[in-house]
Design an enzyme around this catalytic site. Structure first.
Site, PDB file in Angstrom:
ATOM      1  N   GLY A  80      -8.237 -27.442  76.079  1.00  0.00           N
ATOM      2  CA  GLY A  80      -6.971 -26.711  75.962  1.00  0.00           C
ATOM      3  C   GLY A  80      -7.147 -25.209  76.063  1.00  0.00           C
ATOM      4  N   ASP A 204      -7.039 -23.995  67.461  1.00  0.00           N
ATOM      5  CA  ASP A 204      -6.897 -24.783  66.234  1.00  0.00           C
ATOM      6  C   ASP A 204      -7.688 -24.221  65.054  1.00  0.00           C
ATOM      7  OD1 ASP A 204      -5.447 -26.377  67.874  1.00  0.00           O
ATOM      8  OD2 ASP A 204      -6.765 -28.122  67.771  1.00  0.00           O
TER       9      ASP A 204
END
Lengths: 550, 550
Positions: A80, A204
């Site tokens: 990502g 994250d």
């Protein structure tokens, strides 16, 4: 001609700050500091990584200018997007050119798959210059192919050799860096003559440990989400009629929700790790939210903000169990299920196939969610947990709960809610000064690890709460971060994922204030990322980093 | 103590720029420029506004310092939030204090309802100072009560008199300013001794005309949405796997979608006004989107961005007709509907109650949307058009269309989509320099209209593409913007809403480029609003304003 925004034109001029070690006239030497061990399962990890286990930590010291032979280097963006990816690459490029202007950098296209399929592009100075300090991974694209099989490694090596590449930099999260470690070991074992260096990337925030203070991208992404949460909170306070349920990306760990919670002080910040540790049920969570709404209603405040980490559902023990049972039901009895057209009948059939506890939970869910759990399946036929709209699920269940409270005279308000999900909005934002500097420094450090002949290392830049000149660049052996975990029924060496530490200072800070934030209105409005102006604004560190390291 | 973000602390120091007329040492005099007429239905409007019809346009010229008696003024925020509201109030406050330091400003709380219910707060310098250049309407709150009945006007007057208030400033959109005009007329007619001044507010951008170049809030909100659209576009280009369908707030007019489209150059920007003008069906829109997706897929581009204006559904003639019929069905045959539990049966019952054409359209809709149209009703029992998730409707229908194209061999890609809706994210952002300056100037101008004894005017600041010092402050008679429209079965005088002009330069610009933007990838990434740094970045005007007025 391509149109470039005014901000991007001005931002292109920004020169990322570097640790002092890289701003001198000379070269750097690697200094080794003792042997290392993996974080757990030392014997197994040592056996699996006979060539790269136990490597020393690396730091750098200045030396006289050393002249090195020219080298070709490859770079891969994996997984990502995270703000700063282009700066890792430009830092790597500049570092390599400082080692030897003849050095060349090749980018493999579309993620790790590009290495195997031999899709690449040489990254020239002109190209690099148009991507400095920009968001996105579009300079070479990214992808999710996992490099884990020897035939991939061999095919990759063939392609690397054809380009004369002697070192490969893999920019990715915990999985990609685990695979970088395995690749480094393999190339070392077969004497391939290719160094492998990893770089810690993920919005994250779950790739961190004793030696890695934070991954790049977390700072920018949480600033974008906090800008939006602050704006919505101000809207809630102005209109005084909505509860906003905001889900935030961050699949397993709740670092993003926690950081945004600390920045904006919403009424409720759910932390998945706490839900799991306390063994909370979905009903407990709903009760807690409804309780806060009722308390605020008593004070005439019919509005509020709830932050929900994306991974919440999987951290609720009973939901995890339900999803496991549903996967079994789907796998083994789907023809029976498919025979029912009427949704009511289908739901009662499903619940009859489950254990008593899971069945009861299943029928207590809002109907559309119960249907969605059965309908949407991933390519392996499993329940698509990431497709569950947790924010809507909670709104619906909280609404029901408040109705019940109202009937008992325990709630007098009017509950209206709006739902939001923020993820894609932040992954490709132009990096904040912190991420622009940090990512650039990580790339530059990777070039130094290459120049000093290292392999099996992650590029590391520490002391990040200090000004950039005082940052400490070095290398951390990839094996040092590993332990053995069960994945798809097999024991595998993996870099340990960092979940929110319920004893850590960031969570402690939330805990200390959250009762007050719940009932009073203490919103903070961080506003958008600023690239110019007062340094205390432009160079702010994340709350998480500051609390953990200052 | 209340915590304030670092950016807010620094931003508090910003001094909004003013038109030169207000930066001199002396006072200002009002200059009248000829009589005015309403934009249409002149005879009817003249009859309805016997006291305030035909007033001259006002501009200001410098004069020697004039000393005025102290005056108390009231201010109201009406309707949806828009960035800059706090600056209108601080501009009004500073302007009033410059007229006479004894002047006092009272804010009515929670919108126009506060005037009727006598809920107010005196706005002191200390209070104003903490709200300068901030987003939100929270200094006094807002609300949607409509001031339109004489008994409200009388009750309001009682409360104004009790506070010694001689002038009232109403900050709102077209409806609120219409009502400001009616109130001004009424207070003039009964000789109440209260001036009424309006201010043009709305992020939607549909309160503009020959004399009002733009409403405040549009600039900031579209900048926030464009920041997010740009980030998502960069993500789409990096990951190369999703089509993002992004719905944008702006209930009737498509100015927001158009502005964001011009700023970010997405693949598709739908404009409701064009859909209506061309008499497009839902199927036409779906075909157009699917066609573009197929064209991009041919070039290997399986990603893209679609912008959807919030009001789209109501501009599709066949959908408008369907919704009208559904409202009738709900109103007259709801007990029959409620008797059916099975959703399939309910849908076929509904379609049997509709005309052939509407029935066919109804059954062609995705089932969840068809159900939603019947289930969700507004307080008047009507279909809740604003609850229809147009972005999901289009994704579902486009997906079906692409499946059909694939079967015919006319599409070879894989269609994966993500949906977004942006609205609350931008309404309470801290105002851009443009909105901070413009809103402040509007407030300051309102004080000048009060000081020169005017009523029935909208505060007006023009020449907005020039630097602020060259802006032209003045007053526009509220009646001048009015015409007669049918509302709820009655002819009413209203300020004419400005829809997107299909012959205007902004739409022309979109039309000129959109075929290229559709198939190629020409994304622009505007990035977040900057409050410090290079002036070309911080003081950018909207594309719409620039194209319309330069």
């Amino acid at each position: 001609m391509e149109k470039i925004s005014l901000l991007q034109q001005e931002r292109a001029k920004y020169r990322p700050k570097l640790p002092a070690i890289f701003t001198g006239e000379g070269s750097v030497l690697a200094v080794e500091r003792g042997k290392t061990e993996s974080v757990d399962d030392q014997e197994t990890v040592r056996t699996l990584f006979s060539k790269t286990y136990g490597l020393p930590l690396i730091s750098f010291e200045p030396s006289e200018k050393i002249s090195l032979e020219p080298v070709n280097v490859g770079v891969i963006l994996s997984g990502g997007q995270a703000p700063g990816g282009h700066n890792v690459i430009s830092g790597l490029f500049d570092g390599l050119k400082a080692l030897n202007p003849e050095n060349r950098l090749y980018g493999f296209l579309g993620g790790p798959g590009g290495l195997v399929e031999n899709k690449y592009r040489e990254l020239t100075a002109d190209m690099i210059n148009t991507y400095r300090n920009t968001g996105g991974f579009d300079i070479i694209g990214s992808g999710r192919t996992k490099l884990e099989k020897e035939e991939q490694f061999d095919k990759g090596l063939e392609n690397l050799k054809a380009l004369g590449i002697k070192a490969l930099v893999i920019i990715g999260g915990d999985d990609s860096n685990t695979n970088a470690g395995i690749l480094a070991e393999y190339y070392q074992k077969i004497d391939a003559g290719v160094q492998v260096i990893g770089c810690p990337k993920t919005i994250d925030g779950d790739l961190k440990n004793e030696m890695i203070e934070v991954s790049f991208g977390f700072d920018t992404a949480t600033k974008v989400y906090s800008e939006l949460i602050g704006n919505i909170a101000r809207d809630a306070l102005s209109a005084k009629k909505y509860w906003h349920f905001i889900k935030l990306m961050g699949r397993s760990a709740s670092h993003i929700a926690l950081e945004c919670g600390l920045k904006t002080q919403p009424n409720i910040t759910l932390i998945s790790e706490e839900v799991e540790a306390k063994g909370m049920t979905l009903g407990d969570i709903v009760d807690e939210i409804a309780g806060t709404i009722a308390k605020r209603a008593e004070k005439g405040k019919h509005f509020g903000i709830v932050l929900i980490p994306e991974g919440l559902i999987e951290f609720i023990p009973e939901m995890k169990a339900l999803i496991g049972e549903l996967n079994d039901v789907i796998a083994h009895r789907s023809s029976e299920l498919d025979s029912k057209d009427n949704p009511d009948e289908k739901r009662s059939l499903v619940s009859s196939m489950l254990s008593e506890k899971a069945g009861a939970l299943y029928v207590s869910l809002p109907e559309d969610i119960a249907d969605q759990l059965i309908m949407d399946r991933d390519p392996h036929g499993n329940v698509q947990v990431s497709r569950i709209e947790t924010e809507k699920l909670l709104i619906e269940m909280v609404g029901e709960k408040l109705k019940a409270l109202k009937e008992k005279g325990m709630y007098t308000g009017k509950f209206s809610a709006q739902n939001h999900f923020f993820g894609y909005e932040g992954r490709c934002a132009a990096p904040s000064n912190f991420d622009a500097d940090y990512a650039y420094a990580l790339g530059y450090t990777a070039s130094a690890l290459i120049g000093t002949g290292k392999t099996g290392y992650m590029s590391s830049v520490r002391n990040l709460t200090a000004p950039a000149s005082k940052w400490i660049a070095g290398g951390v052996p990839l094996t040092m971060m590993m332990n053995i975990e069960r994945r798809h029924g097999e024991d595998k060496p993996v870099i340990r994922k960092a979940l929110v530490d319920l004893k850590g200072k960031p969570f402690e800070m939330l805990k200390k204030h959250r009762d007050q934030w719940a009932v009073e209105t203490c919103y903070v409005y961080p506003g958008p990322i600023q690239y110019f102006g007062p340094e205390d604004v432009t160079d702010q560190r994340s709350e998480t980093l500051t609390l953990e390291h200052e």
